[in-house]
Structures are given as structure tokens and as C-alpha cells.
Design a protein around this motif. Structure first.
Motif, mmCIF file in Angstrom:
data_model
loop_
_atom_site.group_PDB
_atom_site.id
_atom_site.type_symbol
_atom_site.label_atom_id
_atom_site.label_comp_id
_atom_site.label_asym_id
_atom_site.label_seq_id
_atom_site.Cartn_x
_atom_site.Cartn_y
_atom_site.Cartn_z
ATOM 1 N N UNK A 58 0.754 -1.233 0.117
ATOM 2 C CA UNK A 58 -0.067 -0.014 0.064
ATOM 3 C C UNK A 58 0.806 1.120 -0.010
ATOM 4 N N UNK A 59 1.817 1.380 0.685
ATOM 5 C CA UNK A 59 2.673 2.404 1.062
ATOM 6 C C UNK A 59 3.460 2.499 -0.457
ATOM 7 N N UNK A 60 4.106 1.500 -1.051
ATOM 8 C CA UNK A 60 4.893 1.635 -2.202
ATOM 9 C C UNK A 60 3.785 2.028 -3.499
ATOM 10 N N UNK A 61 2.689 1.600 -3.426
ATOM 11 C CA UNK A 61 1.671 2.110 -4.449
ATOM 12 C C UNK A 61 1.590 3.678 -4.196
ATOM 13 N N UNK A 64 4.284 5.312 -5.662
ATOM 14 C CA UNK A 64 4.342 5.548 -7.299
ATOM 15 C C UNK A 64 3.514 6.360 -7.753
ATOM 16 N N UNK A 65 2.112 6.562 -7.004
ATOM 17 C CA UNK A 65 1.162 7.459 -7.713
ATOM 18 C C UNK A 65 1.545 8.848 -7.290
ATOM 19 N N UNK A 66 2.211 8.937 -6.088
ATOM 20 C CA UNK A 66 2.638 10.560 -5.712
ATOM 21 C C UNK A 66 3.517 11.088 -6.778
ATOM 22 N N UNK A 67 4.346 10.274 -7.886
ATOM 23 C CA UNK A 67 5.284 11.176 -8.480
ATOM 24 C C UNK A 67 4.436 11.832 -9.555
ATOM 25 N N UNK A 68 3.021 11.731 -9.636
ATOM 26 C CA UNK A 68 2.478 12.905 -10.451
ATOM 27 C C UNK A 68 2.630 14.096 -9.823
ATOM 28 N N UNK A 207 9.773 6.843 -11.733
ATOM 29 C CA UNK A 207 10.923 7.886 -11.425
ATOM 30 C C UNK A 207 11.688 8.370 -12.859
ATOM 31 N N UNK A 208 12.088 7.186 -13.442
ATOM 32 C CA UNK A 208 12.660 7.622 -14.664
ATOM 33 C C UNK A 208 12.015 8.358 -15.705
#
Length: 249
Positions: A58-61, A64-68, A207-208
Motif C-alpha cells: 500500500x505504501x509503495x503504491x 508510485x502514484x505520488x510522482x504525479x 521515477x525514470x
């Protein structure tokens, strides 16, 4: 935390950049919170282990989505101006990222193909630690010249990281899974594979793509603030990390 939000320039969106990275560190700390319990002295198994891996996923997802926030939440030209004031700081210097890796898996799984060629037949913990994949981003293996980013990071965290590597030897999440592989439920196996994929493939890839949006767009190719070859450092195909090799075909 609010008192630490001190931008170095007058560009308004630099504050977004600072806050975003605070969010990232908090999410990583949540992952570490679960890992410290899993790799601690009291065994965590069965349904309890599955619940904790669910939390980590859950935290890792969320990571990922926070990179927006990074990709779509800052002005392109402003970012490429204020980022110059951040050097030699880099996401490479996130100690939490390294602490998570060390608690998740054994040292050989954190060494890429180039590093494995440098190892002796009977490598020690120090040998493994010296060849961790992420060191290639700041250390020239031919000249042994280190970037300022790498040097500052190792001065602050190097001994703590090496101590943790020794302390968790044989007691990582991977070790705990392998010790109970035959009795590990398919649900737990799938949750662990999901975490492996989210953390070592999906997150580096987003991230890339975000880095490419700011550094490789409009026909320009800009250097990372930390000085690394960011395309090779971030793309999973170059590092090929797996926390739980025994769970993959």
C-alpha cells in the motif's frame, strides 16, 4: 517538518519539490516501520506477515502514484532553473531507500552483473558492501574517484549502512521467507512478488519517466544534480534487482 521547508530560490514551485520529498521519506519510513518488526527478534509469520506485506505494498503504491506531484505539479521552466541550486543533492542520498533494501534481501541480490564479476570466490560482507549496485552511481570503479554527492552520503550514512548489513545478515525478509518457503501460503507469495515488482520495477520506472520529463524533453539532455548516469541508474534492466529470487521462475 513545516519549519524545514526553506526553498533556496524565489520560485514558488520549489516548495512543492521540497514537500514532495518529505512525503516520499515518510512513505519510506512507513515501509521501514513494518520491516523492522518483520526482521526483529520476534518472528512474524503466517497471516501477520501477509498483513504487513499488504501494508508495505500500500505504501509503495502511494510512492508510485505520488510522482504525479513531481511530473505534473511543477512548472517545467521554473523547475529547470531552481534545480540548479540543489546540486550536489540528489534522490540518491535517501538513506531510507538503502535501509529498506538491506532489510528486505541479502547482499548478493543488491549487486548487479558488473559487480558480481568483481567479487572473489569467497566474498566477505565488506566485499559485498563495497560492490552494491548503487555505488556505481557515484564511484568511478576504474579511477576510484567519487562524486561529491556520493562522498557526502557515505560520510553521513556509510557506517550505519554497513552495520545494518552485518546485523541483518541471515535475518532479512528474504531469509525469513526462504526458511518457511514450503509452508508459505500462495497469498503471501503473491504479496511478496507484488512488493518486489512495485519497489524494484514500477517505482524506478515512474521515477525514470519523471526525470525524462524534466531532463530529456524539448530536445535537451540535462545532467542529474547528483552527477549520475540517471538513465542507467534508474532503469530496472540495468540493475535487475530481485528481493526474493526464490519466488520467481
Amino acid at each position: 517538518m513545516l519549519s524545514l521547508q526553506k526553498p533556496k530560490t524565489d520560485y514558488a514551485d520549489e516548495k512543492i519539490f521540497v514537500i514532495y520529498h518529505q512525503i516520499t521519506e515518510l512513505m519510506q519510513e512507513l515501509v521501514l516501520h513494518e520491516l523492522r518488526q518483520i526482521t526483529g527478534p520476534m518472528p512474524v509469520t503466517g497471516e501477520k506477515l501477509a498483513e504487513k506485506v499488504k501494508r508495505m505494498n500500500r505504501y509503495t503504491r502511494m510512492l508510485i502514484t505520488s510522482f504525479d506531484v513531481m511530473r505534473d505539479g511543477m512548472d517545467y521552466d521554473d523547475y529547470n532553473t531552481f534545480r540548479k541550486a540543489l546540486a550536489p543533492a540528489s534522490g540518491f542520498q535517501s538513506a531510507n531507500f538503502r535501509f529498506i533494501e538491506l532489510r528486505c534481501t541479502s547482499l548478493p541480490n543488491l549487486i548487479n552483473s558488473r559487480g558480481k564479476k568483481r567479487l572473489s570466490l569467497r566474498p566477505t560482507i565488506d566485499d559485498y558492501f563495497d560492490n552494491l549496485y548503487w555505488k556505481d552511481a557515484g564511484l568511478n570503479r576504474e579511477t576510484y574517484q567519487a562524486s561529491l554527492t556520493y562522498t557526502l552520503f557515505m560520510e553521513k550514512y556509510g557506517e550505519d549502512l554497513k552495520k545494518l548489513a552485518r546485523d541483518v545478515q541471515g535475518n532479512t525478509l528474504e531469509d525469513k521467507v526462504n526458511a518457511r518457503l514450503e509452508t508459505c501460503s500462495e497469498e503471501t507469495r503473491e504479496l511478496l512478488r507484488e512488493f518486489d515488482k512495485l519497489y524494484n520495477i514500477e517505482w524506478p520506472l515512474v521515477h525514470l519517466r519523471t526525470a525524462a520529463h524534466y531532463l530529456d524533453a524539448k530536445g535537451e539532455t540535462k545532467a542529474a544534480t547528483g552527477g549520475s548516469e540517471w538513465k542507467k541508474y534508474l532503469h530496472p534492466k540495468f540493475q535487475q534487482r530481485k528481493f526474493f529470487p526464490s519466488l520467481w521462475t
